[in-house]
Design a protein around this motif. Structure first.
Motif, PDB file in Angstrom:
ATOM      1  N   HIS A  10       0.839  -1.193   0.000  1.00  0.00           N
ATOM      2  CA  HIS A  10       0.000   0.000   0.000  1.00  0.00           C
ATOM      3  C   HIS A  10       0.874   1.242   0.000  1.00  0.00           C
ATOM      4  N   GLY A  11       0.478   2.228  -0.809  1.00  0.00           N
ATOM      5  CA  GLY A  11       1.314   3.407  -0.994  1.00  0.00           C
ATOM      6  C   GLY A  11       1.531   4.244   0.253  1.00  0.00           C
ATOM      7  N   ARG A  12       0.632   4.110   1.216  1.00  0.00           N
ATOM      8  CA  ARG A  12       0.797   4.933   2.411  1.00  0.00           C
ATOM      9  C   ARG A  12       1.426   4.179   3.562  1.00  0.00           C
ATOM     10  N   ARG A  13       1.883   2.976   3.293  1.00  0.00           N
ATOM     11  CA  ARG A  13       2.566   2.272   4.363  1.00  0.00           C
ATOM     12  C   ARG A  13       3.800   3.029   4.757  1.00  0.00           C
ATOM     13  N   ARG A  14       3.999   3.164   6.022  1.00  0.00           N
ATOM     14  CA  ARG A  14       5.212   3.834   6.456  1.00  0.00           C
ATOM     15  C   ARG A  14       6.393   2.943   6.151  1.00  0.00           C
ATOM     16  N   LEU A  71      -0.806  -1.030 -18.347  1.00  0.00           N
ATOM     17  CA  LEU A  71      -0.901  -0.588 -16.964  1.00  0.00           C
ATOM     18  C   LEU A  71      -1.904  -1.450 -16.203  1.00  0.00           C
ATOM     19  N   ASP A  72      -1.523  -1.812 -15.001  1.00  0.00           N
ATOM     20  CA  ASP A  72      -2.378  -2.690 -14.212  1.00  0.00           C
ATOM     21  C   ASP A  72      -3.334  -1.936 -13.307  1.00  0.00           C
ATOM     22  N   VAL A  73      -2.907  -0.812 -12.780  1.00  0.00           N
ATOM     23  CA  VAL A  73      -3.781  -0.073 -11.876  1.00  0.00           C
ATOM     24  C   VAL A  73      -3.936   1.393 -12.255  1.00  0.00           C
ATOM     25  N   TYR A  74      -2.868   2.000 -12.770  1.00  0.00           N
ATOM     26  CA  TYR A  74      -2.923   3.439 -13.018  1.00  0.00           C
ATOM     27  C   TYR A  74      -4.033   3.772 -14.004  1.00  0.00           C
ATOM     28  N   GLY A  75      -4.907   4.682 -13.609  1.00  0.00           N
ATOM     29  CA  GLY A  75      -5.996   5.108 -14.480  1.00  0.00           C
ATOM     30  C   GLY A  75      -7.124   4.089 -14.591  1.00  0.00           C
ATOM     31  N   ARG A  76      -7.089   3.049 -13.773  1.00  0.00           N
ATOM     32  CA  ARG A  76      -8.078   1.983 -13.895  1.00  0.00           C
ATOM     33  C   ARG A  76      -9.059   1.956 -12.723  1.00  0.00           C
ATOM     34  N   VAL A 114      -9.045   1.102  -6.758  1.00  0.00           N
ATOM     35  CA  VAL A 114      -9.453   2.323  -6.069  1.00  0.00           C
ATOM     36  C   VAL A 114      -8.508   3.456  -6.433  1.00  0.00           C
ATOM     37  N   ARG A 115      -9.104   4.633  -6.644  1.00  0.00           N
ATOM     38  CA  ARG A 115      -8.282   5.831  -6.819  1.00  0.00           C
ATOM     39  C   ARG A 115      -8.484   6.694  -5.592  1.00  0.00           C
ATOM     40  N   GLU A 116      -7.393   7.083  -5.001  1.00  0.00           N
ATOM     41  CA  GLU A 116      -7.460   7.863  -3.781  1.00  0.00           C
ATOM     42  C   GLU A 116      -6.656   9.134  -3.977  1.00  0.00           C
ATOM     43  N   ASP A 117      -7.249  10.249  -3.619  1.00  0.00           N
ATOM     44  CA  ASP A 117      -6.489  11.495  -3.704  1.00  0.00           C
ATOM     45  C   ASP A 117      -5.512  11.548  -2.557  1.00  0.00           C
ATOM     46  N   PHE A 118      -4.290  11.853  -2.884  1.00  0.00           N
ATOM     47  CA  PHE A 118      -3.235  11.796  -1.890  1.00  0.00           C
ATOM     48  C   PHE A 118      -2.194  12.829  -2.266  1.00  0.00           C
ATOM     49  N   SER A 161      -3.730   8.377  -6.396  1.00  0.00           N
ATOM     50  CA  SER A 161      -2.966   7.159  -6.216  1.00  0.00           C
ATOM     51  C   SER A 161      -3.910   5.990  -6.487  1.00  0.00           C
ATOM     52  N   HIS A 162      -3.475   5.055  -7.305  1.00  0.00           N
ATOM     53  CA  HIS A 162      -4.321   3.933  -7.683  1.00  0.00           C
ATOM     54  C   HIS A 162      -3.805   2.659  -7.043  1.00  0.00           C
ATOM     55  N   PHE A 163      -4.717   1.887  -6.469  1.00  0.00           N
ATOM     56  CA  PHE A 163      -4.277   0.637  -5.856  1.00  0.00           C
ATOM     57  C   PHE A 163      -5.444  -0.329  -5.718  1.00  0.00           C
TER      58      PHE A 163
END
Ligand SMILES: [Zn+2]
Length: 109
Positions: free
Chosen positions: A15-19, A68-73, A86-90, A95-97
């Motif tokens: 996950h992109g927000r994992r520390r 692309l697997d997730v970006y823009g999907r 899911v697209r999440e504003d960050f 951010s897509h994940f």
């Protein structure tokens, strides 16, 4: 652009927000390998430079559609598990994940 970050994180199931402190060394090493693979794929797909590729992606080139697997999907099925991406504003960007493959970190204590 954040295309490579989103794609590499998806490939690594992180996950992109994992520390960073909660990501194991093995996961980080895998992420770097995946980031390299994403960029290599991008170049193979016809990008002569990352800047040029980014322009192409913004113009919805064939690369955008097929590689692309997730970006823009957002809302489309994850290529791995079929769950909606899911697209999440960050930080002023999207951010897509996949919420299943890349579970959000637990709340910090
Ligand atoms: Zn998934």
């Amino acid at each position: 652009g954040n295309i490579y970050a989103d794609e590499a994180l998806w490939r690594s199931a992180i996950h992109g927000r994992r520390r960073s402190g909660t990501v194991t060394l093995r996961a980080v090493t895998g992420l770097l390998d995946h980031a390299r693979a994403v960029m290599a794929d991008a170049l193979d797909a016809g990008g002569t430079s990352f800047d040029a590729l980014y322009v192409n992606v913004n113009g919805a080139s064939g690369y955008f559609d097929r590689s692309l697997d997730v970006y823009g999907r957002a809302g489309r099925p994850c290529a791995r598990c079929g769950s909606p991406v899911v697209r999440e504003d960050f930080m002023n960007r999207g951010s897509h994940f996949c919420p299943v493959c890349q579970p959000a970190p637990r709340r910090a204590r």
